[in-house]
Structures are given as structure tokens and as C-alpha cells.
Write a protein that holds these residues in place. Structure first.
Motif, PDB file in Angstrom:
ATOM      1  N   SER A 144      -4.894   6.569  -0.476  1.00 56.27           N
ATOM      2  CA  SER A 144      -5.645   5.045  -0.194  1.00 56.27           C
ATOM      3  C   SER A 144      -5.418   4.458  -1.586  1.00 56.27           C
ATOM      4  O   SER A 144      -6.200   4.461  -2.513  1.00 56.27           O
TER       5      SER A 144
ATOM      6  N   PHE B 231      -3.489   1.115  -3.263  1.00 54.94           N
ATOM      7  CA  PHE B 231      -2.587   0.069  -3.108  1.00 54.94           C
ATOM      8  C   PHE B 231      -2.216  -0.899  -4.326  1.00 54.94           C
ATOM      9  O   PHE B 231      -2.630  -0.544  -5.521  1.00 54.94           O
TER      10      PHE B 231
ATOM     11  N   TYR C 176     -14.157   8.816   5.670  1.00 54.60           N
ATOM     12  CA  TYR C 176     -13.962   7.487   5.708  1.00 54.60           C
ATOM     13  C   TYR C 176     -13.707   7.169   7.158  1.00 54.60           C
ATOM     14  O   TYR C 176     -14.342   6.155   7.672  1.00 54.60           O
ATOM     15  N   GLN C 177     -12.850   7.774   7.732  1.00 53.22           N
ATOM     16  CA  GLN C 177     -12.462   7.444   9.190  1.00 53.22           C
ATOM     17  C   GLN C 177     -13.857   7.653  10.136  1.00 53.22           C
ATOM     18  O   GLN C 177     -13.672   7.006  11.287  1.00 53.22           O
TER      19      GLN C 177
ATOM     20  N   ILE D   4     -12.196   5.299  -1.629  1.00 52.41           N
ATOM     21  CA  ILE D   4     -11.895   6.107  -0.408  1.00 52.41           C
ATOM     22  C   ILE D   4     -11.039   7.274  -0.527  1.00 52.41           C
ATOM     23  O   ILE D   4     -10.951   8.254   0.258  1.00 52.41           O
TER      24      ILE D   4
ATOM     25  N   ASP E 116      -6.830  14.002  11.877  1.00 49.68           N
ATOM     26  CA  ASP E 116      -7.068  12.894  11.459  1.00 49.68           C
ATOM     27  C   ASP E 116      -5.838  12.161  11.143  1.00 49.68           C
ATOM     28  O   ASP E 116      -5.643  10.841  11.048  1.00 49.68           O
TER      29      ASP E 116
ATOM     30  N   LYS F  79       0.799  -1.232  -0.027  1.00 51.66           N
ATOM     31  CA  LYS F  79      -0.050  -0.008   0.067  1.00 51.66           C
ATOM     32  C   LYS F  79       0.777   1.105   0.025  1.00 51.66           C
ATOM     33  O   LYS F  79       2.162   1.373   0.163  1.00 51.66           O
TER      34      LYS F  79
ATOM     35  N   PHE G 204      -0.682  -3.467   7.305  1.00 52.23           N
ATOM     36  CA  PHE G 204      -0.739  -4.496   6.873  1.00 52.23           C
ATOM     37  C   PHE G 204      -2.174  -4.783   6.609  1.00 52.23           C
ATOM     38  O   PHE G 204      -3.155  -5.081   7.214  1.00 52.23           O
ATOM     39  N   HIS G 205      -2.478  -4.658   5.018  1.00 52.24           N
ATOM     40  CA  HIS G 205      -3.748  -4.838   4.436  1.00 52.24           C
ATOM     41  C   HIS G 205      -4.802  -3.846   4.802  1.00 52.24           C
ATOM     42  O   HIS G 205      -6.056  -4.106   4.830  1.00 52.24           O
ATOM     43  N   ASN G 206      -4.520  -2.853   5.454  1.00 54.33           N
ATOM     44  CA  ASN G 206      -5.301  -1.669   6.048  1.00 54.33           C
ATOM     45  C   ASN G 206      -5.016  -0.683   4.998  1.00 54.33           C
ATOM     46  O   ASN G 206      -3.952  -0.084   5.239  1.00 54.33           O
ATOM     47  N   ILE G 207      -5.772  -0.395   4.087  1.00 54.34           N
ATOM     48  CA  ILE G 207      -5.593   0.583   2.949  1.00 54.34           C
ATOM     49  C   ILE G 207      -5.596   2.130   3.641  1.00 54.34           C
ATOM     50  O   ILE G 207      -4.672   2.990   3.134  1.00 54.34           O
ATOM     51  N   SER G 208      -6.416   2.345   4.439  1.00 60.46           N
ATOM     52  CA  SER G 208      -6.417   3.425   5.014  1.00 60.46           C
ATOM     53  C   SER G 208      -5.856   3.734   6.495  1.00 60.46           C
ATOM     54  O   SER G 208      -6.649   4.531   7.112  1.00 60.46           O
TER      55      SER G 208
ATOM     56  N   PHE H 126       4.956   5.455  -5.525  1.00 57.47           N
ATOM     57  CA  PHE H 126       3.790   6.173  -5.060  1.00 57.47           C
ATOM     58  C   PHE H 126       3.252   7.487  -5.726  1.00 57.47           C
ATOM     59  O   PHE H 126       2.132   7.860  -5.618  1.00 57.47           O
TER      60      PHE H 126
ATOM     61  N   PHE I  68     -12.368  -1.760   3.934  1.00 56.21           N
ATOM     62  CA  PHE I  68     -10.944  -1.357   3.518  1.00 56.21           C
ATOM     63  C   PHE I  68      -9.943  -1.703   4.479  1.00 56.21           C
ATOM     64  O   PHE I  68      -8.627  -1.505   4.194  1.00 56.21           O
ATOM     65  N   THR I  69     -10.324  -2.224   5.755  1.00 60.94           N
ATOM     66  CA  THR I  69      -9.256  -2.701   6.793  1.00 60.94           C
ATOM     67  C   THR I  69      -8.694  -3.870   6.370  1.00 60.94           C
ATOM     68  O   THR I  69      -7.808  -4.188   6.993  1.00 60.94           O
ATOM     69  N   ASN I  70      -9.378  -4.808   5.628  1.00 65.45           N
ATOM     70  CA  ASN I  70      -8.785  -5.994   5.350  1.00 65.45           C
ATOM     71  C   ASN I  70      -9.014  -6.356   3.671  1.00 65.45           C
ATOM     72  O   ASN I  70     -10.140  -6.967   3.627  1.00 65.45           O
ATOM     73  N   ILE I  71      -8.266  -6.106   3.265  1.00 66.04           N
ATOM     74  CA  ILE I  71      -8.293  -6.562   1.588  1.00 66.04           C
ATOM     75  C   ILE I  71      -7.049  -7.321   1.289  1.00 66.04           C
ATOM     76  O   ILE I  71      -5.856  -7.055   1.480  1.00 66.04           O
ATOM     77  N   GLU I  72      -7.442  -8.552   1.020  1.00 61.38           N
ATOM     78  CA  GLU I  72      -6.487  -9.444   0.492  1.00 61.38           C
ATOM     79  C   GLU I  72      -6.708  -9.948  -1.149  1.00 61.38           C
ATOM     80  O   GLU I  72      -5.519  -9.946  -1.871  1.00 61.38           O
TER      81      GLU I  72
ATOM     82  N   SER J 171       5.983  -0.082   3.087  1.00 63.40           N
ATOM     83  CA  SER J 171       4.720  -0.258   2.110  1.00 63.40           C
ATOM     84  C   SER J 171       4.235  -1.376   2.715  1.00 63.40           C
ATOM     85  O   SER J 171       2.890  -1.613   1.867  1.00 63.40           O
TER      86      SER J 171
END
Lengths: 283, 170
Positions: free
Chosen positions: A135, A137, A203-204, A177, B133, A128, B24-28, B66, A265-269, B19
Motif C-alpha cells: 500500500s 502511493f 484492512y480488506q 495499512i 485475499d 500507486k 485508480f486512486h484506490n491504494i489497496s 516500487f 483509502f479507496t479514494n485518495i486524491e 501504476s
């Protein structure tokens, strides 16, 4: 001692030289796009395998930690049956993995049936954006696997983003997002057109703003928001989210709704990429 | 030469960790800025020139991966490395407070510049929201990480220095 050859260079001149290089790179990014893309592609080709490797190690430790936890619990519950459990440990781990795989596959299959019109291919997320601002990835499929800039990316049962840069072996995906993401959408069942704007702050707080809805459009809480057919980049009918709140704008012509996203979006594999190109007058 | 290789490795490791593992796997999610810690540490420990070069290459990697255009990250990291080099004369090995103050200021400056380049000019004017934020949480996480990572860099620097001095004597 260090940088021996450059020992005599005054830091000021070095700063000046590197600043000029920066500005040259910056100008080149606009003038000579192809050459800059080649530089990026080369650097990232060196980096992407490392990132994928680290990612796999991460996933591996993650699964190992999970396994350990389950084993501990079982031991506590069945202190008398320890020996037996040990014998079955390997089996349990194997079944767990198979179950997880089955669930993922079932999920993908269910999604497949929801959108039967488009050809899709699956890919894994491996990195990411390094800053907290964007945002964005990366997925491990690129032009060699038939990806292209503008391909829609889905996750779970909804739209996750769009491919914005495409290289040989990997692609960069901008999530819905992200602050620069704007999607033309419509609200079902009233078919009111609107714009879904990505926003980090919102989003937060758990929602995204949907703007430019006509004041007279009938919008209720719980309505489904999908991509519209007038969008020239997104295929129509992909679910984005569900309306959770509505408010009137101060201009008294439009209203703004807030939606809860279907994608977590907290867990995308794993993601699905639609390999059909959207037909538009710009192509 | 040993120093160049070590620094190159450190830059690459930091870039990859930042990166992948963090967030880990949390995009935001909020990600601590490891490359900024690296730039700051070597700017502080070794002076302007090394801070400048480390920042330049960190920024180059960040830009390649990026950014849509090459340049902005490179420039920001470079300037931060260079300015941190000015504090080299105040640098004492045992001192922990100076790097912490410097990294806090660095983080605030870095993120404000990123905000101005990519968000303010893009008509996202609510700086307050972004401050609470994103900027402040990131500053906090980076500062906490600095306490651990900086010690490691001091150790690495000491080893490199000893090796180099040993060579000179021989």
C-alpha cells in the motif's frame, strides 16, 4: 531479424550475465546507496511526468463521464425543457467543478483548524504501487518543495502515512495499512499506549489491529486512537481511527483492539503533508 | 531495430498503465499484473532470449519505482520470462489455452516468491490469508485480461515479423 548483434549469444549465457547484473545491483543497493538512488531518480524522472499525464487524462474522462450522467438524468426528467437545459449545461458543469473545489478546500480548511500547530502543504496523488501487495502511493511534491523522509502525510481528517523515499520532484508514501507500517499510538481518553500495525488482510475486512495494549487499560468501543507523543517519527495527536472491537490476547498480559480508520483509502486524491520535522534524539 | 523500439514502448506503456489507471486512486486494490502478461507473451512467442530481456527491463522499471533495493523484481521477472521461453516450441498462433495455463502458473509462482521475499521473511506467516485475499484475485484478474491483451500482442508480433521478413526479401 531482431537483436542482430546478439544473435549468436546463447540464452543461457545471457541469463547468467543478467543474473550477475541483478546481484550486483542488489549488492550496490546496500553498499552504494547514493549511486543507486541516482539511478532510481533518473529513471523515475522520465516516468513520473508520463504517469502524471495519464492520471490527468483519467481524472478528465472521469469528470466527463460524471457530467454526461447528470445531463442524461436531467434530460429524462425535463424532456420538455431540453433546449433550456442545453443552454445551461456549460454553467452547470462550471458550477459543479467550483462546488467540488469548494468542498475540497472546505475540507482542507476544517482539517487545518483541527491541527493548528503544524505547518502543512497539500499535494496530489499520481501513482500507486504496481503490485497488489503493497500500500504505497506517490505524491507530486519532492525535496524541491521541502519534503523530507519521515514527513507525516494526512488525508481527510486522519493520518494516511509517512514519506519513506524522497526525490527531487516527487515522494513515495507508505500508507498506514501497509504490512510493514507500525505506529506507536495511544488510546484516548485513557492514554493507554499501543501499536497500530498495518495489515492487508485485516484492512480488506475493514479494520486494523492495535496490539500491545495493557490488560488493565480502560478501553471502550468508540474510543479515539491517535499517534502517541513517544513516537520518534510521527507527530503526536494525529487521529488514526476509532476502536470497533476488543479482545484479550492468549498471554493474558495484553489485549488487542480493532480500529476503523478515519481515512478512506479507496479514494485518495489530495493529501496534506506536515512540513515540520519531528524532534527526536535520533535526528 | 523496429522490434526493439516497439518492445521498449510496450514495456513503458504497460508500466505506466499498471501504476496509474488500474486501481485508480484506490491504494489497496487488486491490480492485474500487465508487465507479467507482456513478459509471458513475448517469452512464449519469441523464445527464451526475448522473454529474458523483456522481463529484465520490466523488472528494472518496477524496481526503480516500487522497491527499496534494486534487484528482486528484476530477477523474478527475468526468470519467469526465461522459463516461459521453453514453451516456445509448443507455441501455435491460434492457441489460447497454453498462454492461459502459463499465465496462471506464472502468477502463482510470481506472487508466492514476492510473498516469501517481502512477507514470509518479515514474520507474516499466514500464507492462507494472503492466498485468498491477494494471490487468487490477482491471478483471476490477470488471467481475464490476458485473454484480451494476448491477442493484441500476437497481432503486434505478426506485424513485426512480416515487416522484418519483407525487409529480408528486399
Amino acid at each position: 531479424m531482431k537483436f542482430d548483434k546478439r544473435k549468436d549469444i546463447n540464452p543461457k549465457y545471457l541469463l547468467l550475465t543478467l543474473t550477475i547484473i541483478c546481484i550486483l545491483f542488489f549488492i550496490m543497493s546496500f553498499v552504494a546507496r547514493d549511486q543507486v538512488a541516482a539511478i532510481k531518480n533518473f529513471t523515475n524522472k522520465l516516468m513520473a511526468p508520463l504517469q502524471q499525464g495519464i492520471n490527468e487524462i483519467g481524472l478528465w474522462t472521469d469528470s466527463k463521464i460524471e457530467n454526461l450522467n447528470t445531463i442524461e438524468e436531467l434530460n429524462q426528467e425535463n424532456a420538455e425543457l431540453k433546449e433550456q437545459i442545453e443552454a445551461y449545461q456549460t454553467d452547470i458543469a462550471m458550477y459543479q467543478n467550483q462546488l467540488a473545489e469548494l468542498e475540497t478546500l472546505q475540507e482542507l480548511y476544517a482539517l487545518d483548524e483541527l491541527y493548528p500547530d503544524y505547518n502543512k502543504t497539500a499535494a496530489n496523488v499520481f501513482a500507486k504501487d504496481s503490485s497488489s501487495w503493497f500500500s504505497v502511493f506517490y505524491i507530486d511534491k519532492g525535496t524541491e518543495d521541502g519534503m523530507f523522509v519521515g514527513a507525516n502525510v494526512m488525508c481527510g481528517d486522519g493520518l494516511a502515512g509517512i514519506i519513506v523515499e524522497c526525490y527531487d520532484e516527487y515522494s513515495k508514501v507508505r500508507a498506514v495499512i501497509d504490512d510493514s507500517s507500525k505506529i506507536s499510538a495511544k488510546i484516548l481518553p485513557s492514554n493507554a499506549l499501543c501499536t497500530v500495525e498495518g495489515n492487508l488482510n485485516q484492512y480488506q475486512e475493514g479494520c486494523l489491529a492495535v496490539t500491545n495494549i495493557d490488560k488493565d487499560a480502560k478501553v471502550n468501543i468508540g474510543d479515539k486512537v491517535v499517534t502517541s507523543n513517544i513516537s520518534d517519527r510521527y507527530h503526536s495527536g494525529l487521529t488514526i481511527g476509532y476502536v470497533s472491537d476488543i479482545s484479550y490476547d492468549s498471554n493474558n498480559l495484553t489485549k488487542t483492539a480493532y480500529i476503523t480508520l478515519t481515512v478512506d483509502f479507496t479514494n485518495i486524491e489530495t493529501v496534506l503533508i506536515i512540513t515540520d520535522e519531528k524532534f527526536s534524539i535520533y535526528n | 531495430m523496429r522490434r526493439v523500439i516497439t518492445l521498449g514502448l510496450l514495456i513503458i506503456i504497460n508500466f505506466i498503465l499498471q501504476s496509474t489507471v488500474f486501481g485508480f486512486h484506490n491504494i489497496s486494490s487488486i491490480t492485474p499484473n500487465l508487465m507479467l502478461i507482456l513478459t509471458m507473451s513475448f517469452g512464449l512467442m519469441r523464445g527464451r532470449k526475448e522473454g529474458l530481456l523483456v522481463g529484465f527491463f520490466c523488472g528494472f522499471l518496477a524496481d526503480c519505482m516500487f522497491s527499496t533495493v534494486l534487484g528482486p523484481y528484476m530477477f523474478v521477472y527475468m526468470i519467469i520470462g526465461y522459463t516461459n521461453g521453453f514453451f516456445h516450441k509448443n507455441y501455435i498462433i491460434e492457441d489460447v489455452l497454453l498462454p492461459l495455463i502459463v499465465i496462471i502458473v506464472d502468477e502463482l509462482v510470481f506472487n508466492t516468491i514476492i510473498y516469501i521475499i517481502f512477507f514470509f521473511l518479515n514474520n507474516h506467516l499466514n500464507f492462507g490469508d494472503y492466498l485468498t485475499d491477494i494471490i487468487l484475485p490477482e491471478t483471476l484478474s490477470t488471467t481475464l485480461l490476458t485473454i484480451i491483451v494476448y491477442k493484441f500482442y500476437v497481432f503486434v508480433n505478426k506485424r513485426l515479423k512480416r515487416k522484418a521478413e519483407g525487409k529480408d526479401i528486399i
